[in-house]
Design an enzyme around this catalytic site. Structure first.
Site, PDB file in Angstrom:
ATOM      1  N   HIS A 380      49.529  48.037  37.793  1.00  0.00           N
ATOM      2  CA  HIS A 380      49.181  49.382  38.247  1.00  0.00           C
ATOM      3  C   HIS A 380      49.969  50.468  37.553  1.00  0.00           C
ATOM      4  CE1 HIS A 380      46.847  46.956  40.908  1.00  0.00           C
ATOM      5  NE2 HIS A 380      46.071  48.016  41.016  1.00  0.00           N
ATOM      6  N   CYS A 693      33.567  47.065  39.508  1.00  0.00           N
ATOM      7  CA  CYS A 693      34.520  48.150  39.238  1.00  0.00           C
ATOM      8  C   CYS A 693      35.792  47.655  38.561  1.00  0.00           C
ATOM      9  CB  CYS A 693      34.849  48.915  40.519  1.00  0.00           C
ATOM     10  SG  CYS A 693      35.473  47.896  41.835  1.00  0.00           S
TER      11      CYS A 693
HETATM   12  C1  PEP Z   1      39.976  44.883  40.787  1.00  0.00           C
HETATM   13  O1  PEP Z   1      40.733  44.097  41.351  1.00  0.00           O
HETATM   14  O2  PEP Z   1      39.173  44.538  39.897  1.00  0.00           O
HETATM   15  C2  PEP Z   1      39.967  46.319  41.130  1.00  0.00           C
HETATM   16  C3  PEP Z   1      39.040  47.131  40.689  1.00  0.00           C
HETATM   17  O3  PEP Z   1      40.965  46.797  41.914  1.00  0.00           O
HETATM   18  P1  PEP Z   1      42.494  46.969  41.469  1.00  0.00           P
HETATM   19  O4  PEP Z   1      42.533  46.941  39.950  1.00  0.00           O
HETATM   20  O5  PEP Z   1      42.939  48.265  42.022  1.00  0.00           O
HETATM   21  O6  PEP Z   1      43.167  45.794  42.088  1.00  0.00           O
END
Ligand code: PEP
Ligand code: MG
Length: 763
Positions: A380, A693
């Site tokens: 992140h 996503c």
């Molecule tokens: C995912 O896990 O693919 C997602 C879109 O959420 P994050 O990257 O915030 O975990």
């Protein structure tokens, strides 16, 4: 009226921040705080009681309206009186006729007679109790629920500052312990080019600034022992440092409204602390040079903070290093153009690890880029760097931490190259490729509002939003809506937990600017690699398998309801509003989340609070467990959003942040591809929409596969919208279907690789 109150909220926070700036010391800060709150709530009395854990007592520490002689005299054990009860329960108490309450305690010294209406709110950080703030009025039943909310907001903002203040007072007891031994850095020669992975795209050419192993910036790099400075120079440097922090705070607030930028308040408090300043002056009077005195006193504080059992407080050592570095820098370079040079400035920072809050400080300090010697592409911090438009390179080379300060560097986060002290020829090549890139940058005017494949199939392109600032890019690049709002980012980039009212203010901002299409709001997805800097949660051996995402929300229903109420209030007039739950592992968990929405809706109805009353409720499909129950989930959810980042991590058992196993992290693994088809089939059978996503959409061939198995809605990082649209417009659905069929038949990675290299990559 209520609307106005929300809009004012961030101003109140700003006002508190400026109190820190203006106060001489902690006592005067507390006094200004009670006066400001009393004025704001039109209360005749406002008081702050601070809690001492060792005696389990609350002491009246500042008051506006009670007798000043009572300060320091009125004490009560926690749990006693309305004030003590509020702290013991960690709940606000609002009484319209307080003296009639059985728990009310009267203090002669305070001359508290005749005050009927009372609110007491606890000041705390998680479970750590700091004190209580109260307001009182003579009139009965004078306070409303909104006043309670406002006071809670103020208390939550005060918490960080006060916790710090309390620590400053207590630190002397720890100060005598010896400093921890420093690790010896390796000084082996490094090759002139290092290969890494670009985690956030971009180029930078700048001198290196190395963050020490404990993330400290520059304290070690300012070994200026000159004794030509005077005490007046020190005062000038202290003032310049304070001004600079105030500016940084203001800049962060304007760039990132969701940070409500109290991030620097702890810094300012230390700087304002009289004993911090006195200690430096005493040493100077005894003949120590000014830089050495600053360094010595900083070390006392650093040692005290570093020995704290709480990870959160240990991090404060970093703040002290940061301040000392700034003071020393301002001492050396007093009259820079704008009067306060940034600590890091136009440099490339090399660090072992960074927290999201540190990334923000660096962004506000205008660094050019960051090189991390650990971390993964989908961590992140990488996602945040992309949101901020700053290049990030991950180079697994611990010896980088020994690079000399100021070494010229070129980072190319597109190709993953880091050049140390580059030769002129490399520099010329770098300039050429940079110019070529800006010339060839995709023209925004080419971006179409509607995306169709080359054979006319309609595809919906939405945006993933982490920071409010990205909404502009999303809209400029014609996203059709928000397919994923990662609501944890405002929590991650702040210095303390946002209250319900603060969340309403942030989400209103989001909702007002996201009217151009659907808004998919994902509830808090913290844990894993998204650690709240102010969290007191115990460290977990396996955080990715621990108390994260929906598990956290379900374990702390008050926090969950607070977030749900806040967003339902903010989304009151949105036509297409969806709530998405992360990391769902069972139908039961989804039902509990749905029930939390129902409870929150009832609470809002009960309080006659305007709100959105029928959000679509979706499941984030990202755990292997969902595959076995996918039909049952599809029968209950209104929609699916597939998170391929986590689905890949969990299905393959590969940490998405660990570069050592990056080669294993493949979203085109046959198991993932087949899982995706299964999910799409289940959604189609149940007649619910499904989108992707995760960052799989950024890869042209994987995107083609997704179209081939029937996905028609993608949510992508805003800056990727042109690239993704270009891939899609060149794609023919029948080709994509054939391609997907072949890939689904491949049983090994070698087979997948053979197919990928044989297929003409759709670019
Ligand atoms: C995912 O896990 O693919 C997602 C879109 O959420 P994050 O990257 O915030 O975990
Ligand atoms: Mg995820």
């Amino acid at each position: 009226m209520r609307e106005q109150a929300h809009l004012n909220l961030l101003h109140q926070v700003g006002a508190l921040a400026s109190l820190v700036t203006q106060s001489e010391d902690i006592d005067s800060f507390l006094q200004s705080a009670v006066e400001m709150v009393a004025l704001h709530l039109r209360a005749e009395v406002c008081s702050i009681y601070l809690y001492d854990e060792t005696t389990d007592e609350l002491t009246l520490s500042a008051t506006k309206g009670l007798h000043p002689d009572a300060v320091g005299v009125v004490r009560m054990p926690s749990g006693s009186g309305l004030v003590g009860r509020s702290l013991a329960l960690l709940e606000p108490i609002c009484e319209g006729r307080a003296p009639q309450h059985p728990d009310f305690r009267y203090f002669e010294e305070a001359r508290e007679d005749g005050f009927n209406s009372f609110i007491g709110v606890p000041i705390h950080r998680g479970q750590s109790r700091i004190g209580v703030m109260t307001v009182q009025r003579k009139q009965t039943d004078a306070f409303t629920a909104m006043d309670v909310g406002t006071l809670r907001t103020m208390a939550s903002q005060l918490a960080g500052v006060l916790e710090n203040a309390r620590l400053m007072m207590q630190h002397e007891t720890h100060a005598k312990r010896p400093a921890a031994a420093r690790t010896v850095r390796e000084t082996a020669e490094l090759p002139p080019i290092l290969k890494g992975q670009g985690a956030a795209p971009g180029y930078a050419h700048a001198p290196a600034a190395v963050a020490s192993p404990s993330h400290a910036l520059l304290l070690n790099g300012t070994a200026d022992q000159s004794d030509t400075y005077t005490a007046t120079d020190l005062d000038t440097a202290l003032q310049a440092t304070a001004d600079q922090l105030v500016d940084l705070q203001a800049e962060l607030t304007s760039q990132l409204p969701e940070s409500a930028s109290l991030i620097f308040s702890a810094h300012l408090m230390i700087l304002k602390d009289r004993s911090f300043r006195n200690k430096i002056h005493t040493r100077i009077e005894r003949g120590t040079s000014v830089p050495a005195a600053v360094r010595e006193v900083a070390e006392i504080y650093i040692t005290a903070f570093e020995q704290s059992p709480s990870a959160h407080l240990r991090e404060k050592a970093q703040d002290v290093r940061d301040i000392a570095g700034r003071i020393l820098k301002n001492l050396r370079e007093p009259d820079t153009e704008d009067g306060h040079a940034p600590l890091v400035g136009a440099k490339i920072v090399i660090a072992e690890t960074l927290y999201p809050s540190e990334v923000l400080k660096l962004a506000a300090d205008r660094v050019c880029g960051v090189v991390l010697v650990s971390g993964g592409l989908t961590s992140h911090v990488a996602i945040l760097m992309r949101s901020l438009g700053l290049p990030l390179l991950i180079v697994e080379e611990p010896r980088l931490m020994a690079v000399a300060e100021g070494t010229p560097l070129i980072m190319d986060a597109h190709l993953g190259n880091l050049f140390l002290d580059p030769a002129e020829a490399v520099l010329a090549e770098f300039r050429r490729s940079r110019a070529a890139e800006s010339a060839g940058r995709l023209n925004v005017t080419n971006q179409q509002a509607i995306t169709r494949t080359s054979d006319g199939e309609r595809i919906h392109l939405l945006a993933n939003i982490n920071l409010l600032g990205e909404l502009t890019t999303a809209q400029t690049l014609k996203a059709e809506g928000i397919g994923l709002y990662r609501s944890e980012f405002p929590f991650l980039v702040r210095a303390s937990f946002p209250s319900e009212e603060e969340q309403v203010a942030i989400y209103k901002h989001l909702c007002e600017r996201a009217r151009f299409g659907p808004l998919t709001f994902r509830t808090l997805d913290i844990g894993g690699d998204k650690v709240l800097p102010y969290s007191h949660a115990p460290q977990e051996a396996n955080p990715e398998l621990g108390l994260r995402s929906i598990r956290f929300s379900l374990k702390y229903p008050k926090t969950f309801h607070q977030q749900l109420r806040a967003v339902l209030r903010a989304a009151v007039d949105l036509s297409d509003f969806r709530l998405l739950f992360p990391l769902i592992s069972s139908v039961d968990e989804f039902r509990r989340a749905r029930q939390a929405v129902e409870v929150s809706l009832k609470q809002l109805q009960h309080h006659q609070e305007p709100h959105h009353d029928a959000p679509a409720l979706g499941v984030m499909v990202e755990l292997p467990a969902t595959l076995g129950i996918i039909d049952e989930l599809a029968a209950e959810a209104d929609f699916f959003a597939i998170g391929t980042n986590d689905l890949t991590q969990y299905l393959l058992g590969v940490d998405r942040t660990n570069p050592q196993v990056a080669d294993y992290y493949r979203s085109d693994h046959p198991a993932i591809l087949r899982a995706l088809r299964r999910i799409v089939e289940a959604a189609a059978a149940a007649g619910i929409p499904v989108s992707v996503c995760g960052e799989m959409t950024h890869h042209p061939q994987q995107l083609a596969f997704l179209v081939g198995i029937g996905i028609r809605t993608f949510s992508v990082t805003p800056s990727f919208l042109p690239r993704v649209q270009r891939t899609l417009t060149r794609l023919k659905v029948s080709d994509a279907e054939r391609f997907a069929k072949k890939l689904l038949a491949a049983g090994s990675l070698a087979d997948v690789d053979a197919l990928l290299s044989a297929a003409a990559a759709p670019h």
